[in-house]
Design a protein around this motif. Structure first.
Motif, PDB file in Angstrom:
ATOM      1  N   THR A  18       0.842  -1.197   0.000  1.00 11.13           N
ATOM      2  CA  THR A  18       0.000   0.000   0.000  1.00 11.13           C
ATOM      3  C   THR A  18       0.878   1.248   0.000  1.00 11.13           C
ATOM      4  O   THR A  18       2.068   1.192   0.288  1.00 11.13           O
ATOM      5  CB  THR A  18      -0.940   0.005   1.213  1.00 11.13           C
ATOM      6  OG1 THR A  18      -0.216  -0.422   2.381  1.00 11.13           O
ATOM      7  CG2 THR A  18      -2.101  -0.945   1.000  1.00 11.13           C
ATOM      8  N   ALA A  19       0.264   2.381  -0.323  1.00 11.03           N
ATOM      9  CA  ALA A  19       1.013   3.632  -0.452  1.00 11.03           C
ATOM     10  C   ALA A  19       1.605   4.058   0.888  1.00 11.03           C
ATOM     11  O   ALA A  19       1.063   3.754   1.958  1.00 11.03           O
ATOM     12  CB  ALA A  19       0.100   4.728  -0.983  1.00 11.03           C
ATOM     13  N   ALA A  20       2.713   4.775   0.800  1.00  6.25           N
ATOM     14  CA  ALA A  20       3.369   5.262   2.012  1.00  6.25           C
ATOM     15  C   ALA A  20       2.475   6.267   2.729  1.00  6.25           C
ATOM     16  O   ALA A  20       1.680   6.971   2.117  1.00  6.25           O
ATOM     17  CB  ALA A  20       4.698   5.903   1.649  1.00  6.25           C
ATOM     18  N   GLY A  21       2.626   6.317   4.062  1.00  2.48           N
ATOM     19  CA  GLY A  21       1.837   7.254   4.860  1.00  2.48           C
ATOM     20  C   GLY A  21       0.842   6.527   5.734  1.00  2.48           C
ATOM     21  O   GLY A  21       0.498   5.363   5.500  1.00  2.48           O
ATOM     22  N   THR A  22       0.378   7.222   6.738  1.00 10.54           N
ATOM     23  CA  THR A  22      -0.541   6.621   7.700  1.00 10.54           C
ATOM     24  C   THR A  22      -1.944   6.532   7.123  1.00 10.54           C
ATOM     25  O   THR A  22      -2.466   7.489   6.557  1.00 10.54           O
ATOM     26  CB  THR A  22      -0.568   7.450   8.994  1.00 10.54           C
ATOM     27  OG1 THR A  22       0.744   7.518   9.530  1.00 10.54           O
ATOM     28  CG2 THR A  22      -1.508   6.821  10.012  1.00 10.54           C
ATOM     29  N   LYS A  66       5.075 -10.709  22.557  1.00  8.79           N
ATOM     30  CA  LYS A  66       4.598  -9.334  22.344  1.00  8.79           C
ATOM     31  C   LYS A  66       3.673  -9.272  21.135  1.00  8.79           C
ATOM     32  O   LYS A  66       4.054  -9.659  20.023  1.00  8.79           O
ATOM     33  CB  LYS A  66       5.791  -8.396  22.141  1.00  8.79           C
ATOM     34  CG  LYS A  66       5.404  -6.943  21.925  1.00  8.79           C
ATOM     35  CD  LYS A  66       6.654  -6.093  21.706  1.00  8.79           C
ATOM     36  CE  LYS A  66       6.298  -4.630  21.451  1.00  8.79           C
ATOM     37  NZ  LYS A  66       7.523  -3.826  21.187  1.00  8.79           N
ATOM     38  N   VAL A  67       2.456  -8.791  21.344  1.00 14.90           N
ATOM     39  CA  VAL A  67       1.494  -8.643  20.248  1.00 14.90           C
ATOM     40  C   VAL A  67       1.771  -7.329  19.515  1.00 14.90           C
ATOM     41  O   VAL A  67       1.722  -6.252  20.115  1.00 14.90           O
ATOM     42  CB  VAL A  67       0.044  -8.661  20.783  1.00 14.90           C
ATOM     43  CG1 VAL A  67      -0.939  -8.406  19.638  1.00 14.90           C
ATOM     44  CG2 VAL A  67      -0.264  -9.979  21.479  1.00 14.90           C
ATOM     45  N   LEU A  68       2.054  -7.426  18.207  1.00 14.68           N
ATOM     46  CA  LEU A  68       2.287  -6.220  17.407  1.00 14.68           C
ATOM     47  C   LEU A  68       0.996  -5.654  16.843  1.00 14.68           C
ATOM     48  O   LEU A  68       0.812  -4.449  16.774  1.00 14.68           O
ATOM     49  CB  LEU A  68       3.266  -6.523  16.267  1.00 14.68           C
ATOM     50  CG  LEU A  68       4.682  -6.958  16.669  1.00 14.68           C
ATOM     51  CD1 LEU A  68       5.544  -7.146  15.428  1.00 14.68           C
ATOM     52  CD2 LEU A  68       5.314  -5.933  17.611  1.00 14.68           C
ATOM     53  N   ASP A  69       0.063  -6.541  16.441  1.00 19.28           N
ATOM     54  CA  ASP A  69      -1.188  -6.036  15.862  1.00 19.28           C
ATOM     55  C   ASP A  69      -2.153  -7.186  15.627  1.00 19.28           C
ATOM     56  O   ASP A  69      -1.753  -8.349  15.528  1.00 19.28           O
ATOM     57  CB  ASP A  69      -0.908  -5.337  14.524  1.00 19.28           C
ATOM     58  CG  ASP A  69      -2.052  -4.431  14.084  1.00 19.28           C
ATOM     59  OD1 ASP A  69      -2.929  -4.128  14.921  1.00 19.28           O
ATOM     60  OD2 ASP A  69      -2.071  -4.028  12.901  1.00 19.28           O
ATOM     61  N   PHE A  97       4.590   2.801  12.258  1.00 23.32           N
ATOM     62  CA  PHE A  97       5.357   2.058  13.266  1.00 23.32           C
ATOM     63  C   PHE A  97       4.995   0.570  13.224  1.00 23.32           C
ATOM     64  O   PHE A  97       5.877  -0.295  13.212  1.00 23.32           O
ATOM     65  CB  PHE A  97       5.081   2.628  14.659  1.00 23.32           C
ATOM     66  CG  PHE A  97       5.732   1.837  15.760  1.00 23.32           C
ATOM     67  CD1 PHE A  97       7.098   1.963  16.025  1.00 23.32           C
ATOM     68  CD2 PHE A  97       4.982   0.942  16.526  1.00 23.32           C
ATOM     69  CE1 PHE A  97       7.690   1.211  17.031  1.00 23.32           C
ATOM     70  CE2 PHE A  97       5.574   0.200  17.535  1.00 23.32           C
ATOM     71  CZ  PHE A  97       6.939   0.338  17.788  1.00 23.32           C
ATOM     72  N   ILE A  98       3.692   0.283  13.190  1.00 25.11           N
ATOM     73  CA  ILE A  98       3.248  -1.114  13.154  1.00 25.11           C
ATOM     74  C   ILE A  98       3.766  -1.808  11.892  1.00 25.11           C
ATOM     75  O   ILE A  98       4.294  -2.926  11.936  1.00 25.11           O
ATOM     76  CB  ILE A  98       1.716  -1.197  13.218  1.00 25.11           C
ATOM     77  CG1 ILE A  98       1.212  -0.752  14.594  1.00 25.11           C
ATOM     78  CG2 ILE A  98       1.222  -2.607  12.899  1.00 25.11           C
ATOM     79  CD1 ILE A  98      -0.303  -0.652  14.690  1.00 25.11           C
ATOM     80  N   VAL A  99       3.615  -1.131  10.751  1.00 22.69           N
ATOM     81  CA  VAL A  99       4.043  -1.712   9.472  1.00 22.69           C
ATOM     82  C   VAL A  99       5.525  -2.051   9.500  1.00 22.69           C
ATOM     83  O   VAL A  99       5.937  -3.160   9.127  1.00 22.69           O
ATOM     84  CB  VAL A  99       3.732  -0.745   8.306  1.00 22.69           C
ATOM     85  CG1 VAL A  99       4.386  -1.226   7.024  1.00 22.69           C
ATOM     86  CG2 VAL A  99       2.226  -0.604   8.120  1.00 22.69           C
ATOM     87  N   GLN A 100       6.334  -1.115   9.985  1.00 24.05           N
ATOM     88  CA  GLN A 100       7.777  -1.343   9.989  1.00 24.05           C
ATOM     89  C   GLN A 100       8.161  -2.453  10.964  1.00 24.05           C
ATOM     90  O   GLN A 100       9.070  -3.240  10.700  1.00 24.05           O
ATOM     91  CB  GLN A 100       8.519  -0.039  10.335  1.00 24.05           C
ATOM     92  CG  GLN A 100       8.389   1.047   9.273  1.00 24.05           C
ATOM     93  CD  GLN A 100       8.785   0.551   7.890  1.00 24.05           C
ATOM     94  OE1 GLN A 100       9.801  -0.134   7.735  1.00 24.05           O
ATOM     95  NE2 GLN A 100       7.970   0.891   6.900  1.00 24.05           N
ATOM     96  N   GLN A 101       7.463  -2.540  12.082  1.00 26.03           N
ATOM     97  CA  GLN A 101       7.746  -3.599  13.050  1.00 26.03           C
ATOM     98  C   GLN A 101       7.419  -4.978  12.463  1.00 26.03           C
ATOM     99  O   GLN A 101       8.182  -5.939  12.648  1.00 26.03           O
ATOM    100  CB  GLN A 101       6.951  -3.370  14.338  1.00 26.03           C
ATOM    101  CG  GLN A 101       7.431  -2.196  15.180  1.00 26.03           C
ATOM    102  CD  GLN A 101       8.862  -2.376  15.658  1.00 26.03           C
ATOM    103  OE1 GLN A 101       9.188  -3.362  16.320  1.00 26.03           O
ATOM    104  NE2 GLN A 101       9.720  -1.434  15.320  1.00 26.03           N
TER     105      GLN A 101
END
Length: 462
Positions: A18-22, A66-69, A97-101
């Motif tokens: 998906t496109a960059a950005g929140t 640890k739950v990330l999402d 942050f979630i995506v990168q993790q």
């Protein structure tokens, strides 16, 4: 160089699709033999191993405890996927942050970051579609009008490729017959009817000419119509641009020479993208900066596909307007004469002007009068209104144009060789050149450099 494409990979690629950005949702895509097992190692929910293709599973992505999402995982089991490999798409929340993790976690489990266009490159190499169809994927992503979308969809579904493969198949038959004659050279036999070969080449060249001719329209559909708004100072060019764009893009002033450089923006009219360029007013000037602007106006005119000559109906006579139309357009590009400030002219003057200048369109840029008529006239000038994209094969790619030109030249050499009675081996060599160039379009013949040049222009997740 490759004639048959197969891809054997041991690595699994990972990328954000998906496109960059929140945003509310982000999608992380994996492709490769370990796509499912890598995801399974970090996913808590159903055991993904052995689950059917084209199923979606709810669960959590965990780094240890640890739950990330919370995520949805979509499974596409080989060969029933975009790349014909195992593909997993993880739909998570759109936090950067979630995506990168999650991406970092997948890499630690054995994935690697995908290169630009690598998913589509794998799809091509695995035979999901040919090279022309793969390029149409990029065109579809970039499409910003109804027509560009329609043409890209047709090419992605193989419309252009089928035409090229049909031509190539007919030529292959004669090439094989001539090659067979070379094997029986001492016996003076003829398997390929030369008159049929000439007729075939003439037919193929006729089709290629039509395909090359279509590129002018295809380029317009894909990249938009460069449309220059030109006229004398204070004719209302900037006002017209602002009205067309529905925003205050250009400075409007009663002072002549306000626009000293060109201002450019795009608008979609009737499914066609027009790239409007507002230019410096045409006049003799001693102001060095304004003079540079006028010079750039003339440069933009030479690069345009469509010209709007805007004039003040209260200031210019029909004779002056016609003289400017002739002077500005020696190459006879589509040009539209637009009479501004119609609200300040008498009905008699408007009628006389329309009788003197063919196709002149009166408007009021300030009041927005007749702008819908102007937009329709622009679409009609591009002649796309009569275009049947469902039936007509349209070339939109400059690489394809180059290959078609090389094919045409090689076929010319075949015809010349037949006329001169040259040896079969030379005729066969020219036919092979034509086949090679046609094969470059669909990817039946490729080089690594060609593939790298094409797919590195894609976005990372595609």
């Amino acid at each position: 160089m490759s004639l048959i494409h197969t891809l054997t990979t041991t690595d699994t690629i990972v990328a954000v699709a998906t496109a960059a950005g929140t945003g509310a949702i982000a999608v992380i895509r994996l492709s490769g033999p370990k796509a499912i097992s890598i995801t399974n190692a970090v996913f808590k929910g159903k055991d993904l191993a052995g689950q059917p293709s084209h199923t979606i599973h709810f669960g959590t992505i965990r780094d240890g405890e640890k739950v990330l999402d919370e995520v949805l995982v979509s499974l596409f089991v080989a060969p029933h996927s975009y790349t014909k490999e195992n593909v997993v798409e993880i739909s998570c929340h759109g936090s950067d942050f979630i995506v990168q993790q999650i991406v970092k976690l997948l890499l630690s489990k054995g994935g690697r970051l995908a290169n630009a266009g690598e998913f589509t490159k794998r799809a091509f190499l695995n035979g999901q579609f040919d090279l022309a169809q793969a390029e149409a994927v990029a065109d579809l992503i970039a499409s910003d009008s109804a027509l560009s979308h329609e043409v890209a969809m047709k090419q992605m579904r193989g419309g252009f490729s089928q035409e090229i493969k049909r031509l190539r198949g007919e030529l292959v038959h004669f090439a094989s017959m001539i090659e067979l004659e070379l094997d029986f050279g001492e016996e003076d036999v003829e398997f390929a009817d030369r008159e049929q070969l000439r007729a075939l080449i003439n037919n193929i060249q006729s089709i290629i000419r039509e395909l090359l001719k279509s590129f002018e329209l295809g380029n317009v559909i894909k990249n938009g119509v460069p449309t220059v708004i030109v006229g004398k100072p204070n004719a209302g060019k900037s006002t017209l641009l602002n009205q067309l764009l529905n925003e205050e893009k250009a400075i409007v002033s009663d002072v002549p020479g306000t626009t000293r450089d060109f201002i450019e923006d795009e608008i979609n009219i009737g499914g066609i993208t027009f790239r409007f360029i507002d230019t410096a007013g045409l006049r003799e000037t001693t102001d060095k900066v304004e003079a540079i602007g006028v010079e750039r106006t003339m440069q933009k005119l030479s690069q345009s596909s469509l010209i709007i000559y805007l004039f003040d109906i209260t200031e210019e006579t029909a004779e002056e307007v016609q003289a400017e139309l002739d002077r500005l357009n020696p190459d006879k590009r589509p040009i539209l004469a637009v009479a501004n400030k119609m609200d300040q002219a008498s009905p008699e003057k408007l009628a006389a002007l329309q009788q003197s200048i063919t196709g002149v369109l009166p408007i009021s840029a300030a009041q927005g009068a007749n702008l819908d008529e102007l937009k329709q006239a622009l679409v009609d000038k591009v002649t796309l209104g009569k275009l049947n994209t469902q039936q007509q094969t349209i070339v939109t790619n400059l690489r394809h144009v180059d290959s078609l030109n090389k094919t045409y030249a090689a076929l010319d050499d075949v015809l010349n060789g037949l006329a001169l009675g040259i040896s079969n081996d030379l005729v066969a060599a020219d036919i092979r050149r034509a086949l090679y160039s046609l094969g470059e379009i669909t990817g039946e013949i490729t080089t690594d450099d060609l593939l790298d040049n094409i797919f590195t222009k894609f976005c990372i997740g595609k």
